[in-house]
Design a protein around this motif. Sequence first.
Motif, PDB file in Angstrom:
ATOM      1  N   LEU A  22       0.826  -1.211   0.000  1.00 58.51           N
ATOM      2  CA  LEU A  22       0.000   0.000   0.000  1.00 58.51           C
ATOM      3  C   LEU A  22       0.856   1.255   0.000  1.00 58.51           C
ATOM      4  N   SER A  26       5.526   3.640  -6.747  1.00 58.04           N
ATOM      5  CA  SER A  26       5.626   2.988  -8.039  1.00 58.04           C
ATOM      6  C   SER A  26       6.632   3.696  -8.945  1.00 58.04           C
ATOM      7  N   TYR A 157      -6.918 -13.451 -11.744  1.00 64.40           N
ATOM      8  CA  TYR A 157      -7.333 -12.179 -12.345  1.00 64.40           C
ATOM      9  C   TYR A 157      -6.340 -11.072 -12.005  1.00 64.40           C
ATOM     10  N   PHE A 164      -1.843  -3.438 -15.188  1.00 60.25           N
ATOM     11  CA  PHE A 164      -3.191  -3.012 -15.570  1.00 60.25           C
ATOM     12  C   PHE A 164      -3.211  -1.738 -16.394  1.00 60.25           C
ATOM     13  N   GLN A 165      -2.048  -1.080 -16.527  1.00 58.05           N
ATOM     14  CA  GLN A 165      -2.022   0.111 -17.369  1.00 58.05           C
ATOM     15  C   GLN A 165      -2.291  -0.245 -18.823  1.00 58.05           C
ATOM     16  N   ASP A 166      -2.018  -1.513 -19.172  1.00 54.68           N
ATOM     17  CA  ASP A 166      -2.253  -1.977 -20.534  1.00 54.68           C
ATOM     18  C   ASP A 166      -3.681  -2.515 -20.648  1.00 54.68           C
ATOM     19  N   PRO A 167      -4.545  -1.827 -21.412  1.00 57.40           N
ATOM     20  CA  PRO A 167      -5.957  -2.233 -21.452  1.00 57.40           C
ATOM     21  C   PRO A 167      -6.159  -3.682 -21.889  1.00 57.40           C
ATOM     22  N   ALA A 170      -5.593  -5.874 -18.910  1.00 56.91           N
ATOM     23  CA  ALA A 170      -6.718  -5.763 -17.981  1.00 56.91           C
ATOM     24  C   ALA A 170      -7.899  -6.582 -18.489  1.00 56.91           C
ATOM     25  N   GLN A 174      -9.944  -9.891 -16.866  1.00 56.54           N
ATOM     26  CA  GLN A 174     -11.394  -9.939 -16.684  1.00 56.54           C
ATOM     27  C   GLN A 174     -11.988 -11.167 -17.370  1.00 56.54           C
TER      28      GLN A 174
ATOM     29  N   ARG B 367      -4.350   5.471  -4.829  1.00 53.23           N
ATOM     30  CA  ARG B 367      -4.251   4.037  -4.566  1.00 53.23           C
ATOM     31  C   ARG B 367      -5.261   3.585  -3.514  1.00 53.23           C
ATOM     32  N   ARG B 370      -8.615   3.227  -4.991  1.00 56.81           N
ATOM     33  CA  ARG B 370      -8.677   2.083  -5.907  1.00 56.81           C
ATOM     34  C   ARG B 370      -8.802   0.780  -5.128  1.00 56.81           C
ATOM     35  N   VAL B 371      -7.970   0.675  -4.083  1.00 54.96           N
ATOM     36  CA  VAL B 371      -7.990  -0.568  -3.300  1.00 54.96           C
ATOM     37  C   VAL B 371      -9.333  -0.723  -2.580  1.00 54.96           C
ATOM     38  N   PHE B 374     -12.044  -1.670  -4.908  1.00 54.20           N
ATOM     39  CA  PHE B 374     -11.940  -3.065  -5.344  1.00 54.20           C
ATOM     40  C   PHE B 374     -12.420  -4.017  -4.255  1.00 54.20           C
ATOM     41  N   LEU B 378     -15.541  -6.635  -4.444  1.00 51.82           N
ATOM     42  CA  LEU B 378     -15.482  -8.079  -4.216  1.00 51.82           C
ATOM     43  C   LEU B 378     -16.645  -8.527  -3.331  1.00 51.82           C
ATOM     44  N   TYR B 425     -15.017  -1.664 -13.059  1.00 52.12           N
ATOM     45  CA  TYR B 425     -13.717  -1.394 -12.468  1.00 52.12           C
ATOM     46  C   TYR B 425     -12.641  -1.245 -13.537  1.00 52.12           C
ATOM     47  N   ARG B 426     -12.698  -2.127 -14.526  1.00 50.72           N
ATOM     48  CA  ARG B 426     -11.658  -2.109 -15.558  1.00 50.72           C
ATOM     49  C   ARG B 426     -11.707  -0.809 -16.359  1.00 50.72           C
ATOM     50  N   TYR B 430      -8.639   0.869 -14.364  1.00 48.57           N
ATOM     51  CA  TYR B 430      -7.491   0.299 -15.052  1.00 48.57           C
ATOM     52  C   TYR B 430      -7.229   1.117 -16.303  1.00 48.57           C
ATOM     53  N   GLY B 431      -6.039   0.957 -16.850  1.00 47.27           N
ATOM     54  CA  GLY B 431      -5.718   1.675 -18.070  1.00 47.27           C
ATOM     55  C   GLY B 431      -4.570   2.623 -17.828  1.00 47.27           C
ATOM     56  N   ALA B 432      -4.065   3.180 -18.904  1.00 53.53           N
ATOM     57  CA  ALA B 432      -2.834   3.951 -18.840  1.00 53.53           C
ATOM     58  C   ALA B 432      -2.947   5.156 -17.919  1.00 53.53           C
ATOM     59  N   LEU B 434      -4.299   5.770 -15.227  1.00 55.15           N
ATOM     60  CA  LEU B 434      -4.237   5.633 -13.787  1.00 55.15           C
ATOM     61  C   LEU B 434      -2.921   5.060 -13.286  1.00 55.15           C
ATOM     62  N   GLY B 435      -1.991   4.813 -14.209  1.00 56.02           N
ATOM     63  CA  GLY B 435      -0.748   4.162 -13.844  1.00 56.02           C
ATOM     64  C   GLY B 435      -0.172   4.638 -12.535  1.00 56.02           C
ATOM     65  N   SER B 436       0.351   5.828 -12.516  1.00 56.01           N
ATOM     66  CA  SER B 436       0.904   6.318 -11.260  1.00 56.01           C
ATOM     67  C   SER B 436       0.518   7.766 -11.060  1.00 56.01           C
TER      68      SER B 436
END
Lengths: 623, 483
Positions: A22, A26, A157, A164-167, A170, A174, B367, B370-371, B374, B378, B425-426, B430-432, B434-436
Motif C-alpha cells: 500500500l 511505483s 485475475y 493493468f495500465q495496458d488495457p 486488464a 477480466q 491508490r 482504488r484498493v 476493489f 469483491l 472497475y476495468r 485500469y488503463g494507462a 491511472l498508472g501512477s
Amino acid sequence: MTFSCIICFPLLGALILGILALNESSTDRSQSGTAIAGTIGTLALVGAFIAALVSFFQLMHGEPTIDQTLFTWIALADLKIDFALRLDHLSGIFSLVITGVGALIHLFSVGYMKNDATPFRYFAYLNLFCFMMLVLVLGSSLPVVFLGWEGVGLCSYLLIAYWFQDPSKAMAGQKAFIMNRIGDVGFLLGAFLLFKIFGTFELAGIQEQATSISGPIVTAAALLLFIACTGKSAQFPLFTWLPDAMAGPTPVSALIHAATMVTSGIYLMARLSNVFLASPIAMATVALVGFLTAVIAATAALAQNDIKKVLAYSTVSQLGLMFMACGVGAFDAAVFHVVTHAFFKALMFLGAGSVIHAMHEEQDITRMGGLKAKLPITFATFAAGWLAIIGMPPFAGFFSKDEILWKLVSSQYGGWLYWSGGAVVAALTAIYMTRLFILTFLGKTRAEKKTFSSAHEGPWTMALPLLLLAILSTIGGFLGVPHSSWIEHWLSLPSAGSVLSGNLEWVLMAVSTVVGIGFAFYGYSRVKTGPEKSNSGFLKNAWGIDTFYTNGVVVWISRSAQSLDRFFEEAVLSRFVNGMGTLAQVSGGAFRTLSSGSLQSYSLIFALALAVVLGVVGYGWIK
Amino acid sequence: MAGSSEILFLLLAPWGLGLALLFLPARFQQYFANLAAVIYTISAGKNIASVLFAHGSSQVSSSHLTIDAWSSLGWAPLFVLDGVSAAFILMSGLVALVAISAGGGWVRNNAKLFTVSSFATLGLVNGAFLARDTLVFYLFFEAVLIPAFLMLGVLGKPGKGTAALRFMLMSFAGSFAMLASMIGLGWAAFHLNGDFNLSIDAVAVAVQNLDPQLQLLLLGGFLLAFAVKLPLVPFHSWLPDTYTLAPTGGTIWMSSVLSKLGAYGFVRIVLPIFPDAMHQAQAPLMFLSAISVVYAALLAMKQTDAKRMLAYSSISHLGFVALGAFAGGTEGATGALFLALAHSFSSAGLFAAQSFSLDHGVFSAGRSLRVMTFLLLLAGVALPLSANFVGEFLVLKAAFAVSPFAGAIAALGVILGAVYMFTFYRTRYYGAALGSGSSAKLLPMQWLSLAPCFVVLLYFGVQPSGLLNLLGGVLDAALVSTR
C-alpha cells in the motif's frame, strides 16, 4: 499445529506484503524492493513447504488423515460449516506440489521481476494465490473448497491484469475471471444438489455415500461439478481464457496457468470420484470433452509463434489428456500426470521466461533460434522438459503419459478409440514441442544482432529453480513405475476395473514411445526446411471458438440487453408509469405542489411527520 | 413499562439529535452530524445489547413496549426489540455515519436539510423496524418517504422533478394497495375478535380463518407495496433515475436502508401473516425474483453511467433477497435478511467510493480509493469471506432446495454480476491514465465512510454465525408459531 502452518505462512506473507504494497512507491525503481519482497514471499512458501513435508511424513507413518478445524464459519440452526482442513493422501500430494513448485517459482520471480515497479504488490498476490490454492485442496467441505476455488480465480485475475495500465492485459484478466465464474456457478449448484442428495457438504461423506447411488440426479450433480472443472481447468468450451492469460508475468503463467490452479478440476474429480463413477453419462462426457480439448489445443499449439502461447495451448491439451484419464476412471493416472506435468511445464514456462528475459521481452519464436550458445543452462534444462513432455524414457512425462494411454484402453470405460485419440494427442505434442524447441534454441539465430549478442543467463535465483525442476522432470516419473507404482498405491483412489491383461501394456508402451520419438523427428525434419510463415488462421485461433464467443455470444447477450432496455424498460414501463403520473396530475394538484414546492412546504411536512411520531409514541408514554 | 426505555430511546433519540442539528450552525453541519451519528450508534448499540443479552450471551431475550392510549378502541400499538429489529436498527445507525460522511460534498449548500432529513429517516425506520403492529408499521413505512423525497427533490441533480414524481407515485400506488389490504385485515380481525387489534400475531390468526382466495388478494396488496419498495422487476422503474439524481448521501439512504424496509416487510410482515397464501404463490414469486436478478443484471451491463450501473446492480442483488424470502424456511428467510444487511454496506460503500472518484470534477482515484473500491466490489460480487457471500449462499441453497429452476436462473446473476462489476472497475480504474498519476489521498472523512463498510463486510463474512443465529432464532420462532 504444523499442519495449519501450510496455509498460515502464505496468508501471513500475503498480509505483510499487502500492507507494505500500500505504501510502495511505483516510481522508485530500486531493486532492493524486489529483494525484500521476494525474500518475504519465498520464505513464506518455503515455510509452507516444510510444514507440508512434515505433515506428509506423518501420513507416511500411518496416519490416514490429519484434520484441523480452525473455526466455525457459517452456522445456522442445523447447518454447520466449519473452516476445517483435512490432509489425506490426495491433498498431501497436491500440497507438496503447490508449496514446492510454488517456492521455486517465487524464487525465480526474484530475478525475473527485479526491475518491476511494484514488487510488493506482485509477491502479495502470489502469496495470496498460494494460500487460496492450498485452501482449495485442503478444505474438507465444499464451501471451504469453494472459497479456494473463487479465491484462486481472483488471484489469477489480479496477476493476469498485473500490468493493468495496458488495457488488453486488464481485459485478459477480466475474461479469465468471468469464464472461471461460469464454472463457479456450476460448482455452487453442484454443491447444493449434492447437499440435497446426501445431506452434507463434507467431501469425505459425499465420496463415501456416492457408491450407493445412481440415476439422473447424480448425473446432474456430476455434470454441474464438471462445468466447474471445465472453467478452472480450461477445458472445452471454457478454455479460451487460458491463452489470453499469458498476458501476466511469465512466472505467474508457470505457477497458476500450468502447475497448480488449472489442475483444480482434476483434483475435484479425483476427490469426488465416486460421484463421477456413479454416472456413466458423466464419465463419457468427461472423456469426450477431454479428448476434444486435447485435440483442439494441440493443433492450435502447432500454429502459434508466441513461445508462451505454444506452452499455454500445450497446457490446455495436456489437461485434456488428464480429463480423458478421469473420464475412463483412471483418476490416479490423472493425478500422477498432474504432478509430472507440474514439474516439466513449470520448468518450460520458467525457461520461456528466462528466454524472454534474455531477449528483452521478445516472445516470437520465429525471431529466435541459436539460443543454445547464449543460454546454456536454460537450454539444457528446457531440453529436459521437452524430453519429458514428448514421452522420452525415462523422463517424467513418459511414465505418466503412458499410464494414461494404458488406462484409456484397458479401463472398462475405455477402448481403442480413446487410446487412438490419446496417441494422436501424444503425436501432436511431440511435433509442436519439437518445433518450439528447435526454433528457440537450435539453428542459426533470426534475432536482431544487438538483442542476440546481449542475451545472457539471469541471476542464480533464476537458474536454481530451473535446475531443480529439470531434475524433477527427469526423475519424477519413477513415482509411478508400471506395475509397482508408488503413487497409485499411495492414492488408492476408486477406479474403474481393467478389462485387458497387463502384458499388452508393455507393447503399447513401446508403441507410444516410438510414436512420440517418431513424430518428434518428423517435427524436427519439418522445421529444418525453414519455419512456415503462413500459419492457418483456423488452427491459430483454436478453431475459431474464441471468435464465436466475442462475435456471437457476447454480441448476442449485449443486443438482448439493449433490446430489453429499449423495449421493456423504456417503452413499456416508462410509458406505463408516465401514464399513471398524468392521471394523478389530472386528479389533483397535491403532487404538483410537492414537486415544485418551496422549502416551507417541505418543512411543514417534516413537522407533520414529527408530530405523527410524537403523537403515537409520546402520547401513549405519558398516559 | 419497565425495560422499554431502550425502545423509547431508539424511537426518539434520532429526533432529538435532528432537532439539535437544526439549531447548530450550518457551517460545520457535517462534523456535528457525524458526531451525532457516532454517539447515537454507540448508545443504540449499548441499549440494544442491554436488552438482548440481559440474561447473558447464551440466551437472547427481547423487550416489548405497548402503548395503551387507545386501548379503549382495542388498538394497542406494540413495539418489540428483538434480534432482527436490533440488527436492522444498528445497520441504519452505521449507514447514517456512512451517508453523512459521504454526502458532504454534494449537499454543502443545504447541509442542514440533509443532516436533519438523515436523522428523521433514522427515527422513522427505527419505528418501522420496531413495530409489531401492522398499522404502526404502515405509518412509519409511509412517513419515511418524506425525508427521502426531500433529499431527492431539493438536493438532487437537474431532472430530479420527474424522478421525484415517479418515485412518489409508484410508492404511493404500492402503499394504497397495502392500505386497502390492511383495511381488509382490520375488518377480518374485528370480525373475529371484536376489536381493532392489528398486531401481527392477532392479524395472522384472523387471516387463518379467511377464504384462501381472499387471503391471496390481501397478500397481493402487501406484496405490491414491498415489491415497489425493494424493488422487484417490473416495479422498479422509479429507481434508476432516483438513485442517479439524488445526492450521494440520499442514494445511500435509499439503497441501503429504505429498500430494506421492503425486504423486512417480506420476511417479518408477509411471511408470518400469510403463511398459506405465500405457500400457494411461492413458485411464481420465486420465478419473478429470479427474473429480477437477471433482468437488472443485464441492464446494469448496458449502463455507461457508473451510478446508474450501481442502481441496477442494487435491484439485481435485492432480487436475491426476495428469492430467499419467498423460498422461506429458516435458511431462506435468514439468508435473505443477512444478505439485505450485507448489501446495505457493500452498496453504501460503492456509492460513496464512486462519488469520491469524481470529487475533483474529473475522474481521479489514488491508490487507497482504488484498493477500497476493489475490496467493496469483491463484496458486491459476493466473493467468499464477504458477508454478501454468506447471504447469497444461504439464499441460493434455500431457493435451490425449493425450486432448482428458479435457483439456477438466479445463479446466472452471479456470472452477470461479475461481468458488470469488473467491467465497471476495468474501464474506470485500469488503463494507462491511472498508472501512477493519481496520487490523491482519501480524506479522513472519506475513510470514515468507506472503512466501516469494509470492516463490517469482512467481519460478518468470516464470523457470520452469531448474527445468523440471532436472526434465525427469531425468525424460526415466528415461522413455527404461524404454522
